[in-house]
Write a protein that holds these residues in place. Structure first.
Motif, PDB file in Angstrom:
ATOM      1  N   SER A  40     -18.978  34.717 -18.711  1.00  8.56           N
ATOM      2  CA  SER A  40     -19.696  35.876 -19.245  1.00  8.56           C
ATOM      3  C   SER A  40     -20.550  35.481 -20.442  1.00  8.56           C
ATOM      4  O   SER A  40     -20.351  34.435 -21.063  1.00  8.56           O
ATOM      5  CB  SER A  40     -18.705  36.970 -19.662  1.00  8.56           C
ATOM      6  N   VAL A  41     -21.514  36.350 -20.748  1.00  8.86           N
ATOM      7  CA  VAL A  41     -22.310  36.243 -21.972  1.00  8.86           C
ATOM      8  C   VAL A  41     -22.108  37.555 -22.720  1.00  8.86           C
ATOM      9  O   VAL A  41     -22.341  38.634 -22.167  1.00  8.86           O
ATOM     10  CB  VAL A  41     -23.804  36.014 -21.672  1.00  8.86           C
ATOM     11  N   ARG A  42     -21.666  37.461 -23.961  1.00  8.44           N
ATOM     12  CA  ARG A  42     -21.333  38.668 -24.722  1.00  8.44           C
ATOM     13  C   ARG A  42     -21.960  38.592 -26.101  1.00  8.44           C
ATOM     14  O   ARG A  42     -21.938  37.541 -26.751  1.00  8.44           O
ATOM     15  CB  ARG A  42     -19.822  38.825 -24.865  1.00  8.44           C
ATOM     16  N   MET A  43     -22.483  39.739 -26.545  1.00  8.53           N
ATOM     17  CA  MET A  43     -22.928  39.851 -27.934  1.00  8.53           C
ATOM     18  C   MET A  43     -22.071  40.876 -28.657  1.00  8.53           C
ATOM     19  O   MET A  43     -21.833  41.971 -28.147  1.00  8.53           O
ATOM     20  CB  MET A  43     -24.397  40.270 -28.045  1.00  8.53           C
ATOM     21  N   VAL A  44     -21.620  40.499 -29.845  1.00  2.91           N
ATOM     22  CA  VAL A  44     -20.862  41.386 -30.713  1.00  2.91           C
ATOM     23  C   VAL A  44     -21.575  41.460 -32.049  1.00  2.91           C
ATOM     24  O   VAL A  44     -22.001  40.434 -32.591  1.00  2.91           O
ATOM     25  CB  VAL A  44     -19.424  40.875 -30.911  1.00  2.91           C
ATOM     26  N   GLU A  59     -21.255  44.151 -26.114  1.00  2.00           N
ATOM     27  CA  GLU A  59     -21.691  44.242 -24.724  1.00  2.00           C
ATOM     28  C   GLU A  59     -21.486  42.897 -24.029  1.00  2.00           C
ATOM     29  O   GLU A  59     -21.781  41.840 -24.597  1.00  2.00           O
ATOM     30  CB  GLU A  59     -23.160  44.646 -24.639  1.00  2.00           C
ATOM     31  N   LYS A  60     -21.007  42.971 -22.793  1.00  2.00           N
ATOM     32  CA  LYS A  60     -20.734  41.767 -22.008  1.00  2.00           C
ATOM     33  C   LYS A  60     -21.438  41.854 -20.671  1.00  2.00           C
ATOM     34  O   LYS A  60     -21.482  42.914 -20.044  1.00  2.00           O
ATOM     35  CB  LYS A  60     -19.222  41.626 -21.793  1.00  2.00           C
ATOM     36  N   ARG A  82     -29.197  35.745 -14.687  1.00  2.00           N
ATOM     37  CA  ARG A  82     -28.495  36.839 -15.365  1.00  2.00           C
ATOM     38  C   ARG A  82     -28.295  36.537 -16.846  1.00  2.00           C
ATOM     39  O   ARG A  82     -28.452  37.419 -17.706  1.00  2.00           O
ATOM     40  CB  ARG A  82     -27.142  37.095 -14.686  1.00  2.00           C
ATOM     41  N   ALA A  83     -27.943  35.298 -17.162  1.00  2.00           N
ATOM     42  CA  ALA A  83     -27.701  34.919 -18.556  1.00  2.00           C
ATOM     43  C   ALA A  83     -28.978  34.983 -19.377  1.00  2.00           C
ATOM     44  O   ALA A  83     -28.972  35.454 -20.531  1.00  2.00           O
ATOM     45  CB  ALA A  83     -27.096  33.515 -18.617  1.00  2.00           C
ATOM     46  N   PHE A  90     -30.284  40.897 -25.609  1.00  2.00           N
ATOM     47  CA  PHE A  90     -29.521  40.810 -26.848  1.00  2.00           C
ATOM     48  C   PHE A  90     -30.420  40.490 -28.041  1.00  2.00           C
ATOM     49  O   PHE A  90     -30.241  41.023 -29.142  1.00  2.00           O
ATOM     50  CB  PHE A  90     -28.421  39.767 -26.715  1.00  2.00           C
ATOM     51  N   ALA A  91     -31.395  39.599 -27.838  1.00  2.00           N
ATOM     52  CA  ALA A  91     -32.301  39.243 -28.931  1.00  2.00           C
ATOM     53  C   ALA A  91     -33.097  40.459 -29.396  1.00  2.00           C
ATOM     54  O   ALA A  91     -33.278  40.687 -30.606  1.00  2.00           O
ATOM     55  CB  ALA A  91     -33.236  38.126 -28.489  1.00  2.00           C
ATOM     56  N   LYS A  92     -33.571  41.265 -28.427  1.00  2.00           N
ATOM     57  CA  LYS A  92     -34.323  42.470 -28.781  1.00  2.00           C
ATOM     58  C   LYS A  92     -33.443  43.490 -29.488  1.00  2.00           C
ATOM     59  O   LYS A  92     -33.853  44.114 -30.473  1.00  2.00           O
ATOM     60  CB  LYS A  92     -34.922  43.088 -27.510  1.00  2.00           C
TER      61      LYS A  92
END
Length: 512
Positions: A40-44, A59-60, A82-83, A90-92
């Motif tokens: 997975s790729v997740r931003m916290v 979000e994951k 997808r990544a 996530f950057a935006k």
């Protein structure tokens, strides 16, 4: 009456002066972390009290970058698409939220894939987010630090499983010790030729090697990673466990063995429906279960604890000062919530001092829960009066709080329920089985003590009266100052008598 407005040489006690307004602590607000894992790729984005941060954003995206790596040696093509889409999003989002800094780390799949360096460069070019590809030892260290964020005094062995690797790290005395990485991620195991027998042989061989490096004297095993959390959620389902909070959930080796057998005999679709586990995650559970079974068999821990904190929280912990790291995450979070949501910020400290004589002699572990309850006693005041007691219970048992075991969550919730209601709501009866009868009684006593102290005075109850509790004589004495005579009216008297009844004590009122 804000704690921060007070100054002078007064004794802040074992909990120390709050730190969340310290510039170094405030610098940790709105810190963003992206974890580019094999599955997975997740931003916290963290915010709130730095020592026990809330998740401002979480979000994951299940990308499966490591799927098929064992056969191809390259990142999964669909996973790359997808990544990269997730990273652009996530950057935006981080830019829109004013997140600074934004850190991204990549683990096993990116560091070992043939096209990992090229994909890293593409992410950085298209998003402007620097990506740090870390080795297994560093991954183990950061995951272990995440566990320390939730449990400052934790001792044992941290086991972090991802899609393509599994890391072990020893923790104790507030630090991280020996670390090791292995190729025991489910994606790796999927690529082993030779069927189930070959997979079992590989798992046993690798865990035996890990045991030789790390030793088998660790009493507690801390589990980090989505596959472990999925197994823990299934253990809850099997046991009919009422509190669905994965952080600090405990299992015994026998629980693990029973649950692994139970999973094997269940319909996967039914399990997903009953627990909310995603399809991609559930697909990895059977292999992860085999790894956990062997891990428990070889390392022989007395207890297995689940941590929702891992590499992302470890990166936040990395930025904390030693003073902040040493703080109790529960108390710091409760102070922050009191200041943000209560009617009279700072009153919790005075309430704690007022009720403390009833709990004299209690160990530090219990006093910190008493302190937490006093800090949280008024944060749900906006709830409808008919349901305020239920809101208090829900807030305590479901909040994102570190440094809090499940029995302590229930104790805290029950005490806060009694703060607003004499009786208990039957809706929560299932939770009470987690506590002993004595703990249920002590929580009621704390709730009634807060109920009395909170309405006795709107300012500082400890300066207008003092409680004296004499257990041997079963005598609860309230000594009032001259200024408090008008405050001790009918309602206050009734609540004082209710507290004495809970203590099975004679209520006595005297005046200075």
């Amino acid at each position: 009456m804000d704690d921060h407005a007070q100054s002078g040489p007064e004794d802040w006690g074992p909990f120390g002066r709050p730190l969340f307004d310290d510039p170094k602590a405030r610098a940790l607000s709105r810190v963003g972390v992206i974890d580019i894992g094999s599955n997975s790729v997740r931003m916290v984005v963290f915010d709130g009290a730095a020592r026990s941060p809330a998740y401002f954003f979480n979000e994951k995206v299940m990308c499966g970058l490591g799927a098929g790596f064992a056969e191809s040696g390259r990142l999964n093509p669909e996973g790359r698409v997808r990544a990269l889409a997730a990273m652009r999003r996530f950057a935006k989002l981080a830019e829109g939220m004013g997140v600074k800094p934004l850190s991204a780390v990549a683990t096993a799949a990116m560091r070992e894939a043939e096209d990992g360096p090229e994909f890293r460069q593409r992410i950085e070019t298209e998003t402007g987010v620097p990506v740090w590809v870390i080795d297994g030892a560093e991954e183990a260290r950061l995951s272990a630090q995440g566990v320390l964020l939730g449990w400052p005094g934790a001792e044992g062995l941290v086991c972090d499983i991802g899609g393509s690797s599994m890391e072990l790290a020893q923790i104790g005395a507030g630090g991280v010790g020996k670390r090791v990485t292995s190729e025991l991620g489910p994606f790796r195991l999927q690529g082993i030729k030779g069927g189930q027998r070959a997979v079992t042989k590989e798992i046993k061989s690798r865990i035996k090697a890990l045991a030789e490096k790390m030793g088998t004297t660790h009493k507690r095993l801390f589990l980090v990673g989505g596959s472990w959390r999925a197994i823990a959620r299934l253990d809850m389902e099997r046991r009919g466990y009422p509190l669905h909070v994965l952080h600090e959930y405990r299992m015994t080796p026998a629980d693990v063995r029973e649950t692994v057998k139970w999973i094997a005999g269940q319909d996967t679709a039914a399990l997903r429906s009953g627990t909310g586990i995603g399809e991609a995650r559930m697909a990895l559970v059977p292999l992860a279960s085999q790894v956990l079974s062997e891990l428990v068999r070889v390392f022989k821990p007395k207890e297995i604890a689940v941590s929702s904190y891992g590499i992302r929280e470890g990166m936040l912990y990395e930025q904390m000062s030693p003073e902040l790291r040493d703080r109790d995450p529960l108390i710091e979070a409760c102070r922050f919530q009191e200041r943000k949501d209560s009617r009279l910020p700072g009153f919790g400290r005075a309430l704690y001092n007022f009720v403390l004589p009833i709990f004299a002699g209690e160990p530090h572990e219990r006093l910190r829960i008493v302190r937490a309850a006093c800090l949280l006693h008024d944060v749900s005041w906006r709830a409808h009066p008919d349901y305020r007691h239920e809101a208090c219970f829900d807030n305590a048992t479901r909040a994102n709080l570190g440094g809090l075991t499940h029995p302590e969550r229930i104790f805290l919730g029950l005490a806060l329920m009694h703060r607003y209601k004499n009786g208990r709501s039957k809706r929560f009866d299932d939770f009470l089985g987690i506590l002993s009868e004595n703990e249920v009684k002590r929580a009621e006593i704390l709730g009634r003590a807060m109920r009395f102290g909170a309405m006795f005075s709107a300012e500082t109850p400890d300066s207008l009266g003092r409680l004296t509790w004499t257990p041997k004589k079963s005598r609860l004495q309230l000594t009032l100052t001259p200024a408090a005579s008008d405050l001790f009216g009918e309602v206050a008297e009734a609540r004082f008598k209710a507290l004495a009844t809970a203590l099975q004590a004679e209520p006595v009122v005297t005046r200075d």
